[in-house]
Design an enzyme around this catalytic site. Structure first.
Site, PDB file in Angstrom:
ATOM      1  CG  HIS A  31      15.512 -13.796  15.472  1.00  0.00           C
ATOM      2  ND1 HIS A  31      16.184 -12.977  16.333  1.00  0.00           N
ATOM      3  CD2 HIS A  31      16.430 -14.685  15.004  1.00  0.00           C
ATOM      4  CE1 HIS A  31      17.470 -13.341  16.398  1.00  0.00           C
ATOM      5  NE2 HIS A  31      17.638 -14.361  15.587  1.00  0.00           N
ATOM      6  CG  HIS A  43      14.212 -17.311  17.524  1.00  0.00           C
ATOM      7  ND1 HIS A  43      14.335 -16.135  18.227  1.00  0.00           N
ATOM      8  CD2 HIS A  43      15.464 -17.658  17.136  1.00  0.00           C
ATOM      9  CE1 HIS A  43      15.608 -15.770  18.248  1.00  0.00           C
ATOM     10  NE2 HIS A  43      16.313 -16.674  17.599  1.00  0.00           N
ATOM     11  CB  CYS A  78      -0.976  -0.021   1.182  1.00  0.00           C
ATOM     12  SG  CYS A  78      -0.243  -0.008   2.824  1.00  0.00           S
TER      13      CYS A  78
HETATM   14  C1  RB5 Z   1      -4.054   5.197   0.629  1.00  0.00           C
HETATM   15  O1  RB5 Z   1      -4.032   6.570   0.371  1.00  0.00           O
HETATM   16  C2  RB5 Z   1      -3.168   4.881   1.823  1.00  0.00           C
HETATM   17  O2  RB5 Z   1      -3.755   5.350   2.988  1.00  0.00           O
HETATM   18  C3  RB5 Z   1      -2.918   3.389   1.916  1.00  0.00           C
HETATM   19  O3  RB5 Z   1      -2.336   2.955   0.734  1.00  0.00           O
HETATM   20  C4  RB5 Z   1      -1.966   2.909   2.983  1.00  0.00           C
HETATM   21  O4  RB5 Z   1      -0.774   3.644   2.975  1.00  0.00           O
HETATM   22  C5  RB5 Z   1      -2.528   2.751   4.333  1.00  0.00           C
HETATM   23  O5  RB5 Z   1      -1.845   2.314   5.271  1.00  0.00           O
END
Ligand code: RB5
Length: 152
Positions: A98, A133, A65
């Site tokens: 770990h 671990h 993301c």
């Molecule tokens: C999207 O704008 C963004 O919030 C998402 O990709 C991410 O970084 C969230 O953790």
């Protein structure tokens, strides 16, 4: 290896570089979306990938993301998921050795494609060390039962 990969609209820019690496390695890619830059909600993709890993459809998961953070928070809601956000190879190695991390997350707004590929390669080629671990990782599965909440 069978690798489940997922991203949101912010992660879509980095996904091709990861796919190229996985194809070069000969991995089987289970791409769980998203496939466009249209705005989507990252928890849905994190859940898809985390479930695939936990039920054994995939050996490892990779989530992308903007920061990698939301994906990790969401993936770790799935019992059995051990997701970590990575931005350098040392942590990638230790997360496997770990922590037996089974999912890694990347921030496409944080790191570039070459560094991301290096991190993924490290994550996929490092074995869990087991031993002491193993006991600690087992305790991750019952987080609310491992302590009273009081200081010793
Ligand atoms: C999207 O704008 C963004 O919030 C998402 O990709 C991410 O970084 C969230 O953790």
């Amino acid at each position: 290896m069978r690798i489940a990969i997922g991203c949101d609209h912010a992660g879509i820019e980095l996904k091709p570089a990861i796919r190229v690496l996985l194809e070069k390695r000969g991995d089987t890619i289970l791409d769980m979306g998203t496939d466009s830059s249209e705005s989507v909600d990252y928890p849905e993709y994190a859940a898809r990938v985390a479930h695939a890993v936990v039920i054994g459809t995939a050996d490892r998961g990779i989530l992308i993301c903007g920061t990698g953070l939301g994906m990790a928070i969401a993936a770790n809601k799935v019992r059995g998921a051990r997701a970590v956000t990575l931005s350098e190879p040392y942590s990638a190695r230790m997360a496997r050795a770990h922590n037996d991390a089974n999912i890694m997350t990347l921030g496409s707004r944080v790191i570039g494609p070459e560094l991301a590929q290096m991190i993924v390669e490290t994550f996929l080629t490092t074995d869990f060390e087991g031993g002491r671990h193993q006991r600690r990782v087992a305790k991750l599965e019952t987080p609310s039962d491992t302590g009273s909440g009081e200081h010793p």
